[in-house]
Structure formats: structure tokens, C-alpha cells
Design a protein around this motif. Structure first.
Motif, PDB file in Angstrom:
ATOM      1  N   ARG A   1     -18.688   4.005 -11.973  1.00 54.14           N
ATOM      2  CA  ARG A   1     -17.488   4.783 -11.712  1.00 54.14           C
ATOM      3  C   ARG A   1     -16.327   4.155 -12.457  1.00 54.14           C
ATOM      4  NH1 ARG A   1     -14.710   4.905  -6.443  1.00 54.14           N
ATOM      5  NH2 ARG A   1     -12.975   4.932  -7.890  1.00 54.14           N
ATOM      6  N   GLY A   2     -15.189   4.880 -12.506  1.00 54.28           N
ATOM      7  CA  GLY A   2     -13.996   4.373 -13.161  1.00 54.28           C
ATOM      8  C   GLY A   2     -13.004   3.816 -12.151  1.00 54.28           C
ATOM      9  N   ALA A   3     -11.709   3.984 -12.449  1.00 52.46           N
ATOM     10  CA  ALA A   3     -10.667   3.421 -11.596  1.00 52.46           C
ATOM     11  C   ALA A   3     -10.559   4.202 -10.293  1.00 52.46           C
ATOM     12  CB  ALA A   3      -9.336   3.429 -12.336  1.00 52.46           C
ATOM     13  N   VAL A   4      -9.748   3.679  -9.372  1.00 49.47           N
ATOM     14  CA  VAL A   4      -9.556   4.313  -8.073  1.00 49.47           C
ATOM     15  C   VAL A   4      -9.010   5.724  -8.245  1.00 49.47           C
ATOM     16  CG1 VAL A   4      -7.254   3.295  -7.850  1.00 49.47           C
ATOM     17  CG2 VAL A   4      -8.461   4.073  -5.817  1.00 49.47           C
ATOM     18  N   ARG A   5      -9.525   6.637  -7.429  1.00 47.43           N
ATOM     19  CA  ARG A   5      -9.070   8.029  -7.462  1.00 47.43           C
ATOM     20  C   ARG A   5      -8.035   8.244  -6.358  1.00 47.43           C
ATOM     21  NH1 ARG A   5     -14.597   8.269  -8.979  1.00 47.43           N
ATOM     22  NH2 ARG A   5     -15.311   8.217  -6.820  1.00 47.43           N
ATOM     23  N   PRO A   6      -7.145   9.225  -6.547  1.00 48.94           N
ATOM     24  CA  PRO A   6      -6.049   9.415  -5.583  1.00 48.94           C
ATOM     25  C   PRO A   6      -6.506   9.540  -4.137  1.00 48.94           C
ATOM     26  CG  PRO A   6      -5.641  10.715  -7.554  1.00 48.94           C
ATOM     27  CD  PRO A   6      -7.021  10.138  -7.713  1.00 48.94           C
ATOM     28  N   GLY A   7      -7.591  10.265  -3.880  1.00 48.96           N
ATOM     29  CA  GLY A   7      -8.042  10.473  -2.514  1.00 48.96           C
ATOM     30  C   GLY A   7      -8.597   9.240  -1.838  1.00 48.96           C
ATOM     31  N   GLU A   8      -8.850   8.180  -2.613  1.00 48.56           N
ATOM     32  CA  GLU A   8      -9.427   6.956  -2.055  1.00 48.56           C
ATOM     33  C   GLU A   8      -8.361   5.964  -1.591  1.00 48.56           C
ATOM     34  OE1 GLU A   8     -13.516   6.468  -4.638  1.00 48.56           O
ATOM     35  OE2 GLU A   8     -11.613   5.925  -5.596  1.00 48.56           O
ATOM     36  N   ARG A   9      -7.113   6.220  -1.865  1.00 49.08           N
ATOM     37  CA  ARG A   9      -6.064   5.258  -1.571  1.00 49.08           C
ATOM     38  C   ARG A   9      -5.659   5.341  -0.107  1.00 49.08           C
ATOM     39  NH1 ARG A   9      -4.014   3.587  -6.883  1.00 49.08           N
ATOM     40  NH2 ARG A   9      -2.897   2.032  -5.669  1.00 49.08           N
ATOM     41  N   ALA A  10      -5.434   4.166   0.499  1.00 51.44           N
ATOM     42  CA  ALA A  10      -4.936   4.077   1.868  1.00 51.44           C
ATOM     43  C   ALA A  10      -3.417   3.907   1.836  1.00 51.44           C
ATOM     44  CB  ALA A  10      -5.589   2.913   2.598  1.00 51.44           C
ATOM     45  N   LEU A  11      -2.753   4.367   2.892  1.00 55.70           N
ATOM     46  CA  LEU A  11      -1.293   4.332   2.922  1.00 55.70           C
ATOM     47  C   LEU A  11      -0.761   2.904   2.993  1.00 55.70           C
ATOM     48  CD1 LEU A  11       1.513   5.623   3.208  1.00 55.70           C
ATOM     49  CD2 LEU A  11       1.059   5.848   5.669  1.00 55.70           C
ATOM     50  N   ALA A  12      -1.316   2.067   3.868  1.00 59.76           N
ATOM     51  CA  ALA A  12      -0.723   0.756   4.152  1.00 59.76           C
ATOM     52  C   ALA A  12      -0.595  -0.143   2.925  1.00 59.76           C
ATOM     53  CB  ALA A  12      -1.507   0.053   5.260  1.00 59.76           C
TER      54      ALA A  12
ATOM     55  N   ALA B   1       3.042  -5.813   9.762  1.00 56.71           N
ATOM     56  CA  ALA B   1       4.046  -4.877  10.266  1.00 56.71           C
ATOM     57  C   ALA B   1       3.976  -3.543   9.525  1.00 56.71           C
ATOM     58  CB  ALA B   1       5.442  -5.488  10.130  1.00 56.71           C
ATOM     59  N   VAL B   2       3.793  -3.592   8.210  1.00 52.07           N
ATOM     60  CA  VAL B   2       3.674  -2.356   7.436  1.00 52.07           C
ATOM     61  C   VAL B   2       2.415  -1.603   7.821  1.00 52.07           C
ATOM     62  CG1 VAL B   2       3.403  -1.405   5.114  1.00 52.07           C
ATOM     63  CG2 VAL B   2       5.031  -3.251   5.509  1.00 52.07           C
ATOM     64  N   ALA B   3       1.312  -2.323   8.025  1.00 52.35           N
ATOM     65  CA  ALA B   3       0.063  -1.671   8.426  1.00 52.35           C
ATOM     66  C   ALA B   3       0.217  -0.974   9.780  1.00 52.35           C
ATOM     67  CB  ALA B   3      -1.070  -2.691   8.481  1.00 52.35           C
ATOM     68  N   LEU B   4       0.910  -1.619  10.714  1.00 46.95           N
ATOM     69  CA  LEU B   4       1.146  -0.990  12.014  1.00 46.95           C
ATOM     70  C   LEU B   4       2.010   0.257  11.874  1.00 46.95           C
ATOM     71  CD1 LEU B   4       1.766  -4.176  14.173  1.00 46.95           C
ATOM     72  CD2 LEU B   4      -0.156  -2.592  14.392  1.00 46.95           C
ATOM     73  N   PHE B   5       3.020   0.191  11.028  1.00 47.79           N
ATOM     74  CA  PHE B   5       3.848   1.380  10.794  1.00 47.79           C
ATOM     75  C   PHE B   5       3.013   2.503  10.183  1.00 47.79           C
ATOM     76  CE2 PHE B   5       6.214   3.962   7.773  1.00 47.79           C
ATOM     77  CZ  PHE B   5       7.171   4.531   8.597  1.00 47.79           C
ATOM     78  N   ALA B   6       2.165   2.155   9.213  1.00 48.64           N
ATOM     79  CA  ALA B   6       1.337   3.170   8.554  1.00 48.64           C
ATOM     80  C   ALA B   6       0.401   3.842   9.562  1.00 48.64           C
ATOM     81  CB  ALA B   6       0.531   2.536   7.424  1.00 48.64           C
ATOM     82  N   GLN B   7      -0.162   3.048  10.467  1.00 50.64           N
ATOM     83  CA  GLN B   7      -1.054   3.617  11.481  1.00 50.64           C
ATOM     84  C   GLN B   7      -0.286   4.536  12.424  1.00 50.64           C
ATOM     85  OE1 GLN B   7      -1.343   2.811  15.016  1.00 50.64           O
ATOM     86  NE2 GLN B   7      -3.072   4.248  15.191  1.00 50.64           N
ATOM     87  N   TRP B   8       0.901   4.086  12.850  1.00 50.80           N
ATOM     88  CA  TRP B   8       1.746   4.898  13.738  1.00 50.80           C
ATOM     89  C   TRP B   8       2.158   6.197  13.050  1.00 50.80           C
ATOM     90  CZ3 TRP B   8       6.994   6.065  12.883  1.00 50.80           C
ATOM     91  CH2 TRP B   8       7.665   6.677  13.959  1.00 50.80           C
ATOM     92  N   TRP B   9       2.549   6.100  11.790  1.00 48.66           N
ATOM     93  CA  TRP B   9       3.007   7.259  11.026  1.00 48.66           C
ATOM     94  C   TRP B   9       1.875   8.272  10.846  1.00 48.66           C
ATOM     95  CZ3 TRP B   9       7.621   8.854   8.928  1.00 48.66           C
ATOM     96  CH2 TRP B   9       7.554   9.855   7.951  1.00 48.66           C
ATOM     97  N   THR B  10       0.716   7.772  10.451  1.00 50.98           N
ATOM     98  CA  THR B  10      -0.417   8.656  10.192  1.00 50.98           C
ATOM     99  C   THR B  10      -0.912   9.317  11.476  1.00 50.98           C
ATOM    100  OG1 THR B  10      -1.083   7.235   8.350  1.00 50.98           O
ATOM    101  CG2 THR B  10      -2.724   8.775   9.185  1.00 50.98           C
ATOM    102  N   ALA B  11      -0.955   8.548  12.575  1.00 54.55           N
ATOM    103  CA  ALA B  11      -1.471   9.081  13.831  1.00 54.55           C
ATOM    104  C   ALA B  11      -0.618  10.221  14.369  1.00 54.55           C
ATOM    105  CB  ALA B  11      -1.562   7.964  14.877  1.00 54.55           C
ATOM    106  N   ARG B  12       0.682  10.172  14.109  1.00 54.11           N
ATOM    107  CA  ARG B  12       1.591  11.185  14.641  1.00 54.11           C
ATOM    108  C   ARG B  12       1.838  12.334  13.677  1.00 54.11           C
ATOM    109  NH1 ARG B  12       1.939   6.850  17.199  1.00 54.11           N
ATOM    110  NH2 ARG B  12       2.728   6.653  19.333  1.00 54.11           N
ATOM    111  N   GLY B  13       1.399  12.169  12.428  1.00 49.28           N
ATOM    112  CA  GLY B  13       1.581  13.236  11.461  1.00 49.28           C
ATOM    113  C   GLY B  13       3.025  13.655  11.293  1.00 49.28           C
ATOM    114  N   LEU B  14       3.926  12.689  11.279  1.00 49.38           N
ATOM    115  CA  LEU B  14       5.358  13.001  11.239  1.00 49.38           C
ATOM    116  C   LEU B  14       5.755  13.612   9.902  1.00 49.38           C
ATOM    117  CD1 LEU B  14       6.739   9.767  12.934  1.00 49.38           C
ATOM    118  CD2 LEU B  14       6.301  11.981  13.981  1.00 49.38           C
ATOM    119  N   ARG B  15       6.668  14.580   9.957  1.00 51.48           N
ATOM    120  CA  ARG B  15       7.189  15.183   8.732  1.00 51.48           C
ATOM    121  C   ARG B  15       8.572  14.670   8.385  1.00 51.48           C
ATOM    122  NH1 ARG B  15       5.501  21.628   9.113  1.00 51.48           N
ATOM    123  NH2 ARG B  15       3.234  21.293   9.213  1.00 51.48           N
ATOM    124  N   HIS B  16       9.345  14.270   9.419  1.00 55.34           N
ATOM    125  CA  HIS B  16      10.685  13.755   9.169  1.00 55.34           C
ATOM    126  C   HIS B  16      10.581  12.430   8.407  1.00 55.34           C
ATOM    127  CE1 HIS B  16      14.945  13.120   9.746  1.00 55.34           C
ATOM    128  NE2 HIS B  16      14.698  11.904  10.220  1.00 55.34           N
TER     129      HIS B  16
END
Length: 419
Positions: free
Chosen positions: A12-23, A317-332
Motif C-alpha cells: 500500500r501507499g501513504a495514509v488515506r484520508p479515511g484512516e486518520r484519527a482526530l486526536a 488532554a487533547v485525546a480526551l477532548f477528541a473523544q468527547w467531541w466525537t461522542a457528542r457529534g457537536l456541530r458548534h
């Protein structure tokens, strides 16, 4: 898809967009703000320095407040975060390749090629613009540690992490503790040493002279400081990045909330408290001998060691924020999060862009604006530079394009058939 390289077939080649995690990407984007703010001290070339040789001691009360905050929150605290994320990203790349069926030796060769090109990029960057380059520095560390640990088992990795902890305590803290026991802690250090910022040559009016100084500094940082870091246990952040990536802690923060909360709380508390004596001494609230405040003094040793804890705390701390953000599906605020994350996806391009926007404007060989600014106004300038890179990275994200430096490095790593 199989990609033929001169070493062997990659599956395979480099990382694809869908494989990236937020944190990880969000952490890199925030980290770059910390780096650009930390680098401001290098460019205040006309300011009066304290015994440490880094943060200025002149200016208004607002300047002193900025200096105090920098010492507590950023100085020697952001680069451990960078080291951790660097190791994390290396392991992610390796695991993606091997999971796709690539031979582990071929995957390791790709990472070695990446490390060698990072050394070249880093030295070029140091010579042309920024002597404090860390790309070449981490290129050397990733080359050595990748060879030694990427294919090792988890037991060996854990054992060497504890060896790193022991080396930090022995090599870094040992001399200071010895001086404390002898009652000589106040004279431990050298306040008469040349200020460290001079090695970055922002005060040189001639670009060629400055480039020569930057090249010497870049060579020292890349080929001398990095081996010394290995001897002193500085590899621990890399190895923790390897270990964390194997367990997918940043990709799946919801499964590791207890560990992340403990790391964030203890890491940030230890990091900030460890820098507090130096910050208080810098603004004149705590009166200690100048040698203790110097670059090799006891307060700097304390800042350096505890900075590793702060870096890990910031990641958690960033990982915890990413989990909180993703779990709530916030748009703001979704646009802001996406924009900062787009910086993390293009961290190499944005890091190089910082120097391109900083050096010609601030250095004495350029427009010389660094002579006129104080700590507070320089911090505002740095924030503006970071926001420019955020806008550029987000525009590339919307257009579905990689950063230019990432595109070049990807081509160098995978060859023309990488796509």
C-alpha cells in the motif's frame, strides 16, 4: 495495490484520508501553535536576557506575564509532545504497511528512507532560515530508534522505557542532586555562558554570516545533541509513542479514558509545578543565584525533566477532548476543529511555513522587526503566523490536497508510483 520500490514491494501507499484519527492530528495542530510561540524568544534579538539566556527580562508588565506563561506552559514542554507524536506516527505507518501484507523489513526500509530525507530537509531548513530546526534532530532519533525498536516485542519496549526513566534521573538529575547533597546547588550551572539565542543568528545583519552560524548550529543539534539525548534517556518519549500507537490509544481514546485522565492530570500538574520556580525567579519574585537560573543550572534541569510529563499530559488532554467531541457529534465550532486538524495533517508544511514567515520579517538580516517587538507583541505576531497556516491548511483540506512538503516527502519515500 502493490507499489514497487527499489527495496521491495509495498502492499500500500501513504495514509488515506479515511484512516486518520482526530486526536493525533488535532494534537499536532495545537502543538504547532505551541512551537511557534516558543520560538519567539529566538527572534527577540535586541532584548535583554536573563541568566537562562533565553526568555527576555525587559518590557512591560504584560511582557513579563507572557514570559511567565511561556516558561510555565510552553518552554521545554512542547517539544516532548512533538517527540511523542513523532514516534506515534512512525509506528502507525509501520503497522499500516505490515497489516496490508508488506514484509516488515520493507516497511522498516521505508521509515529509514523517511528519516534520512528528514535529516536532509532539517539541515536545509536550519541553514536557510531557522537554526533551531527539530526535523533533522528527530530524523536522527527516528533512524536510530526505528532500527532498534520498531520490530521488537512489547516486553523489550516496556523494559527500555524504564531504562530511559532511569537514565533521565541518573544523567540529567544526578549532577544536580549531587550538588544539592554537597550544599552547592546555588553554584550549580554557569550564568556566564554565552546566551543560547546567539546560536540562532537572528541578530546577524548579513545573511551569509547568519547562514554559516545556523549551519554550524544545525549540525550540532542534529548530529551531537541527538546522540546525547539518546544517552540521557531522551528516547523515552519516542518509545512511549511506539507503545501507545501499538495499543491504539489515540485512535480509540474512549477505551482508555482512565489512563488518559490520569496522564493529563498528573502530567500537566507535574510539568507546570516543575517550571514554577524558574518562572518566579525570572520575574523576580523568587530570588536565587544566577547560576541556578542558567541554561545548565538546577532550575533548568527541573524544567527539562518535568517538561516530559507536561508533554504527555497535553497529548492525553487533547485525546480526551477528541473523544468527547466525537461522542457528542457537536456541530458548534466544527469548522475551527477541522481547521486546526488540517494543520496537524500538514504539520511539516506548516512548520516550515512558520520559519518562512518569521525569519525574513524578524531577523536583523531581513526587515529587522524583532528589534522593535516585546514578548507580548511577538506572541501576537506568532499567533498571526499560526492563523495564516491554519487558513492555508484548511483551504488545502477543502480542496482535497496534501501540504506541499508532505507531497514531496511522500514522493521521496514511495517513488512515482505512490499514488
Amino acid at each position: 495495490m502493490t507499489i514497487a520500490t527499489e527495496e521491495g514491494p509495498l502492499r500500500r501507499g501513504a495514509v488515506r484520508p479515511g484512516e486518520r484519527a482526530l486526536a493525533p492530528d488535532l494534537a499536532r495542530g495545537i502543538m504547532l501553535l505551541g512551537i511557534v510561540l516558543s520560538n519567539t524568544a529566538f527572534h527577540l534579538w535586541a532584548a535583554r536576557r536573563g541568566p537562562s539566556g533565553w526568555q527576555p527580562v525587559d518590557g512591560s508588565w504584560l511582557d513579563h506575564a507572557v514570559q511567565f506563561t511561556m516558561i510555565i506552559v510552553l518552554d521545554l514542554r512542547v517539544y516532548p509532545l512533538f517527540a511523542f507524536l513523532f514516534g506515534y506516527g512512525m509506528t502507525q505507518l509501520y503497522l499500516r504497511q505490515t497489516a496490508a501484507g508488506t514484509d516488515p523489513r520493507d516497511a522498516a526500509r521505508i521509515l529509514r528512507r523517511r528519516s534520512l530525507w528528514l535529516i536532509v530537509i532539517g539541515l536545509t531548513h536550519a541553514t536557510l532560515l531557522m537554526a533551531g530546526d527539530i526535523i533533522g534532530f528527530y530524523g536522527v532519533l527516528s533512524l536510530v530508534l526505528g532500527l532498534a525498536f520498531l520490530r521488537r516485542g512489547e516486553r523489550a519496549l516496556t523494559w527500555w522505557i524504564w531504562v530511559g526513566v532511569a537514565l533521565i534521573l541518573l544523567v540529567s538529575a544526578g549532577p544536580a542532586l549531587s550538588a544539592l547533597l554537597r550544599g552547592e546547588l546555588g553554584t550549580f550551572g554557569d550564568a556566564g555562558a554565552d546566551p543560547g539565542f546567539k546560536a540562532y543568528a537572528s541578530q546577524e545583519a548579513n545573511w551569509l554570516t547568519a547562514a554559516g552560524t545556523r549551519l554550524r548550529t544545525g549540525l550540532f543539534v542534529t548530529f551531537v545533541a541527538s546522540p546525547l539525548t539518546l544517552v540521557g534517556g531522551g528516547f523515552i518519549l519516542f518509545l512511549l509513542g511506539f507503545w501507545t500507537a501499538r495499543r491504539r490509544i489515540l485512535e480509540e481514546p474512549g477505551r482508555h479514558r482512565t489512563l488518559l485522565r490520569l496522564t493529563a492530570l498528573l502530567g500537566i500538574a507535574v510539568g507546570w509545578l516543575g517550571a514554577l520556580p524558574a518562572a518566579l525567579a525570572h520575574i523576580g519574585v523568587l530570588h536565587v543565584p544566577d547560576d541556578m537560573q542558567s541554561e545548565s543550572g538546577a532550575l533548568m534541569v527541573l524544567r527539562d525533566i518535568t517538561g516530559n510529563a507536561a508533554g504527555l499530559g497535553y497529548v492525553a488532554a487533547v485525546a480526551l477532548f477528541a473523544q468527547w467531541w466525537t461522542a457528542r457529534g457537536l456541530r458548534h465550532g466544527a469548522t475551527a476543529v477541522a481547521a486546526v486538524t488540517s494543520v496537524g495533517k500538514r504539520s511539516l508544511s506548516c512548520y516550515l511555513a512558520h520559519s518562512l514567515l518569521f525569519a525574513p520579517v524578524l531577523a536583523a538580516w531581513g526587515l529587522g522587526l524583532g528589534e522593535q517587538l516585546g514578548s507580548a507583541t511577538m506572541a501576537l505576531f506568532a499567533l498571526a503566523v499560526w492563523l495564516v497556516t491554519v487558513a492555508g491548511a484548511y483551504a488545502l483540506e477543502r480542496a482535497g490536497r496534501r501540504g506541499p512538503a508532505e507531497a514531496v516527502l511522500r514522493r521521496l519515500m514511495y517513488g512515482r508510483r505512490a499514488g
